[in-house]
Scaffold this motif. Structure first.
Motif, PDB file in Angstrom:
ATOM      1  N   THR A 218     -22.659  -4.949 -34.433  1.00  0.00           N
ATOM      2  CA  THR A 218     -23.949  -5.520 -34.041  1.00  0.00           C
ATOM      3  C   THR A 218     -24.858  -4.451 -33.442  1.00  0.00           C
ATOM      4  N   THR A 219     -24.274  -3.575 -32.632  1.00  0.00           N
ATOM      5  CA  THR A 219     -25.053  -2.471 -32.058  1.00  0.00           C
ATOM      6  C   THR A 219     -25.549  -1.529 -33.139  1.00  0.00           C
ATOM      7  N   ALA A 220     -24.680  -1.234 -34.116  1.00  0.00           N
ATOM      8  CA  ALA A 220     -25.081  -0.351 -35.214  1.00  0.00           C
ATOM      9  C   ALA A 220     -26.251  -0.946 -35.994  1.00  0.00           C
ATOM     10  N   ILE A 221     -26.222  -2.246 -36.239  1.00  0.00           N
ATOM     11  CA  ILE A 221     -27.307  -2.906 -36.979  1.00  0.00           C
ATOM     12  C   ILE A 221     -28.589  -2.929 -36.159  1.00  0.00           C
ATOM     13  N   ALA A 222     -28.460  -3.138 -34.844  1.00  0.00           N
ATOM     14  CA  ALA A 222     -29.644  -3.132 -33.985  1.00  0.00           C
ATOM     15  C   ALA A 222     -30.332  -1.767 -34.021  1.00  0.00           C
ATOM     16  N   GLN A 223     -29.542  -0.713 -34.104  1.00  0.00           N
ATOM     17  CA  GLN A 223     -30.108   0.627 -34.149  1.00  0.00           C
ATOM     18  C   GLN A 223     -30.662   0.970 -35.529  1.00  0.00           C
ATOM     19  N   ASP A 224     -30.058   0.405 -36.576  1.00  0.00           N
ATOM     20  CA  ASP A 224     -30.526   0.663 -37.940  1.00  0.00           C
ATOM     21  C   ASP A 224     -30.301  -0.584 -38.784  1.00  0.00           C
ATOM     22  N   PRO A 225     -31.311  -1.456 -38.868  1.00  0.00           N
ATOM     23  CA  PRO A 225     -31.143  -2.706 -39.632  1.00  0.00           C
ATOM     24  C   PRO A 225     -30.821  -2.472 -41.107  1.00  0.00           C
ATOM     25  N   ARG A 226     -31.027  -1.249 -41.609  1.00  0.00           N
ATOM     26  CA  ARG A 226     -30.732  -0.961 -43.022  1.00  0.00           C
ATOM     27  C   ARG A 226     -29.308  -0.442 -43.218  1.00  0.00           C
ATOM     28  N   ASP A 227     -28.510  -0.436 -42.184  1.00  0.00           N
ATOM     29  CA  ASP A 227     -27.129   0.039 -42.267  1.00  0.00           C
ATOM     30  C   ASP A 227     -26.282  -1.017 -42.979  1.00  0.00           C
ATOM     31  N   GLN A 228     -26.234  -0.927 -44.312  1.00  0.00           N
ATOM     32  CA  GLN A 228     -25.546  -1.949 -45.092  1.00  0.00           C
ATOM     33  C   GLN A 228     -24.039  -1.961 -44.840  1.00  0.00           C
ATOM     34  N   LEU A 229     -23.452  -0.796 -44.550  1.00  0.00           N
ATOM     35  CA  LEU A 229     -22.019  -0.778 -44.259  1.00  0.00           C
ATOM     36  C   LEU A 229     -21.727  -1.546 -42.973  1.00  0.00           C
ATOM     37  N   ALA A 230     -22.620  -1.441 -42.004  1.00  0.00           N
ATOM     38  CA  ALA A 230     -22.424  -2.190 -40.765  1.00  0.00           C
ATOM     39  C   ALA A 230     -22.614  -3.686 -41.002  1.00  0.00           C
ATOM     40  N   VAL A 231     -23.595  -4.043 -41.832  1.00  0.00           N
ATOM     41  CA  VAL A 231     -23.815  -5.457 -42.151  1.00  0.00           C
ATOM     42  C   VAL A 231     -22.575  -6.046 -42.825  1.00  0.00           C
ATOM     43  N   ALA A 232     -22.030  -5.309 -43.815  1.00  0.00           N
ATOM     44  CA  ALA A 232     -20.829  -5.782 -44.500  1.00  0.00           C
ATOM     45  C   ALA A 232     -19.638  -5.808 -43.545  1.00  0.00           C
ATOM     46  N   GLY A 233     -19.509  -4.779 -42.711  1.00  0.00           N
ATOM     47  CA  GLY A 233     -18.405  -4.745 -41.755  1.00  0.00           C
ATOM     48  C   GLY A 233     -18.456  -5.901 -40.780  1.00  0.00           C
ATOM     49  N   LEU A 234     -19.666  -6.230 -40.304  1.00  0.00           N
ATOM     50  CA  LEU A 234     -19.817  -7.357 -39.384  1.00  0.00           C
ATOM     51  C   LEU A 234     -19.390  -8.667 -40.039  1.00  0.00           C
ATOM     52  N   ALA A 235     -19.782  -8.850 -41.297  1.00  0.00           N
ATOM     53  CA  ALA A 235     -19.387 -10.071 -42.014  1.00  0.00           C
ATOM     54  C   ALA A 235     -17.874 -10.141 -42.164  1.00  0.00           C
ATOM     55  N   GLN A 236     -17.253  -9.008 -42.471  1.00  0.00           N
ATOM     56  CA  GLN A 236     -15.806  -8.989 -42.678  1.00  0.00           C
ATOM     57  C   GLN A 236     -15.044  -9.294 -41.394  1.00  0.00           C
ATOM     58  N   VAL A 237     -15.413  -8.618 -40.314  1.00  0.00           N
ATOM     59  CA  VAL A 237     -14.659  -8.798 -39.073  1.00  0.00           C
ATOM     60  C   VAL A 237     -14.953 -10.164 -38.459  1.00  0.00           C
ATOM     61  N   SER A 238     -16.142 -10.717 -38.705  1.00  0.00           N
ATOM     62  CA  SER A 238     -16.426 -12.073 -38.234  1.00  0.00           C
ATOM     63  C   SER A 238     -15.521 -13.080 -38.924  1.00  0.00           C
ATOM     64  N   LEU A 239     -15.294 -12.873 -40.216  1.00  0.00           N
ATOM     65  CA  LEU A 239     -14.365 -13.737 -40.947  1.00  0.00           C
ATOM     66  C   LEU A 239     -12.966 -13.634 -40.365  1.00  0.00           C
ATOM     67  N   ILE A 240     -12.513 -12.422 -40.121  1.00  0.00           N
ATOM     68  CA  ILE A 240     -11.178 -12.230 -39.549  1.00  0.00           C
ATOM     69  C   ILE A 240     -11.064 -12.934 -38.206  1.00  0.00           C
ATOM     70  N   SER A 241     -12.101 -12.795 -37.377  1.00  0.00           N
ATOM     71  CA  SER A 241     -12.072 -13.404 -36.052  1.00  0.00           C
ATOM     72  C   SER A 241     -11.975 -14.921 -36.147  1.00  0.00           C
ATOM     73  N   ARG A 242     -12.734 -15.510 -37.066  1.00  0.00           N
ATOM     74  CA  ARG A 242     -12.690 -16.973 -37.212  1.00  0.00           C
ATOM     75  C   ARG A 242     -11.336 -17.463 -37.699  1.00  0.00           C
ATOM     76  N   LEU A 243     -10.624 -16.630 -38.452  1.00  0.00           N
ATOM     77  CA  LEU A 243      -9.351 -17.062 -39.026  1.00  0.00           C
ATOM     78  C   LEU A 243      -8.179 -16.917 -38.070  1.00  0.00           C
ATOM     79  N   GLN A 244      -8.370 -16.276 -36.932  1.00  0.00           N
ATOM     80  CA  GLN A 244      -7.266 -16.080 -36.004  1.00  0.00           C
ATOM     81  C   GLN A 244      -6.715 -17.419 -35.515  1.00  0.00           C
ATOM     82  N   GLY A 245      -5.422 -17.634 -35.715  1.00  0.00           N
ATOM     83  CA  GLY A 245      -4.762 -18.852 -35.265  1.00  0.00           C
ATOM     84  C   GLY A 245      -5.031 -20.063 -36.124  1.00  0.00           C
TER      85      GLY A 245
END
Length: 330
Positions: A218-245
């Motif tokens: 989220t910090t990386a995206i705030a600093q550079d909204p065009r950081d597509q790797l950060a956008v994709a990474g955020l989506a991926q780790v958010s999915l992982i977090s929701r699936l815990q348990g």
């Protein structure tokens, strides 16, 4: 062993070893434990595991030469790295694969496939997004994962591939020019360092702190909204977090009991995406979309956009789902 768990190795796709798990195990008694470097001799003093000479542990593979890798896979598992020169995540993942293959000292051979130059192999491995990683064990392909995973997660996948290979009697070792594999090889260059916030996110994922990884991206995206790797990474780790348990049975039961409840349907869609059932996830969300109120539609649209990032914006399934979503919106 059935399939690898959907998290955390489900980043950008699922690890699916189910195509080989029902094959009969190797008949030879006392086979060495998968992943044990060095000693291929069974404990009961039987014949040692086979070895095979290779020019290097990391080799380029083409449509014309892949037959030799199929033959090689009868002795040692072959990891297949599908990549392209223009692919940024490929350049992050390839050095990790190179490093681990060297560390395993001949328990794997790595075959690199340039998808632009080898359309037949690209189609054979169903590589709709890259980087994509597969294995060949005993001449049979096994889909592993898609996307640039952290080293620790790739190592986990390698360990389970070795376990599957042992079950199928593929327990040999590759040797380079008649010497033990890895001897005298020039070390692979270290991968280029990640941007600081990306590295913080990877480190957090490795230690299982998904909230910290979300904060870093989220910090990386705030600093550079065009950081597509950060956008994709955020989506991926958010999915992982929701699936815990999450309990597969409970999630699906709740969704069946509440077919128009957006949270229940999105929870099942999360499971589908993590398991590689992308079309099912898209269809579930888009089917329930018209029945939702505005708040529910906003939530469903936001989740779909996350899924698009996880699967890859160039994936044809994403293009089809995006067109369907646009029709529902307008």
């Amino acid at each position: 062993m059935t399939t690898l768990p959907p998290v955390p190795s489900g980043l950008r796709g699922a690890v699916d070893l189910s195509s080989l798990v029902n094959r009969p195990p190797a008949p030879a008694p006392g086979a060495p434990a998968a992943g044990s470097p060095g000693a291929p001799t069974p404990p009961d003093g039987g014949a040692p595991a086979a070895s095979v000479a290779v020019p290097a542990l990391v080799l380029d593979a083409t449509d014309e030469t892949f037959t030799q890798f199929l033959e090689l896979s009868n002795t040692v598992p072959v990891i297949v790295d599908l990549w392209a020169e223009w692919c940024g995540p490929c350049k992050q993942l390839s050095p990790v694969l190179d490093k681990l293959v060297a560390e395993y000292g001949g328990r794997f051979v790595l075959a690199k496939v340039d998808v632009d130059a080898n359309p037949q192999l690209t189609q054979a491995f169903q590589a709709q997004s890259i980087p994509a990683v597969a294995a060949v064990i005993g001449g049979r392909p096994v889909q592993l994962f898609v996307g640039a995973l952290p080293e620790a997660q790739v190592r986990d996948v390698f360990e389970q591939v070795l376990e599957l290979a042992a079950q199928n009697g593929v327990t040999g070792t590759a040797v380079v020019d008649g010497a033990p594999a890895g001897a005298g090889e020039t070390p692979e260059p270290e991968p280029e360092p990640l941007p600081p916030h990306h590295q913080d996110a990877y480190d957090a994922i490795d230690r299982g702190d998904y909230d910290a990884a979300i904060a870093a991206y989220t910090t990386a995206i705030a600093q550079d909204p065009r950081d597509q790797l950060a956008v994709a990474g955020l989506a991926q780790v958010s999915l992982i977090s929701r699936l815990q348990g999450a309990s597969l049975a409970d999630v699906r039961a709740e969704a069946a009991a509440a077919p128009t409840d957006v949270d229940a349907q999105l929870a099942v869609a999360d499971l589908d995406v993590s398991g590689g059932h992308v079309d099912d996830a898209f269809d579930r969300v888009l089917t329930v979309f018209p029945s939702l109120d505005q708040e529910g539609k906003d939530a469903a649209r936001k989740r779909l956009l996350e899924y698009f990032e996880i699967v890859g914006l160039d994936d044809p399934r994403v293009a089809a789902a995006r067109r369907r979503l646009t029709m529902l919106l307008y």
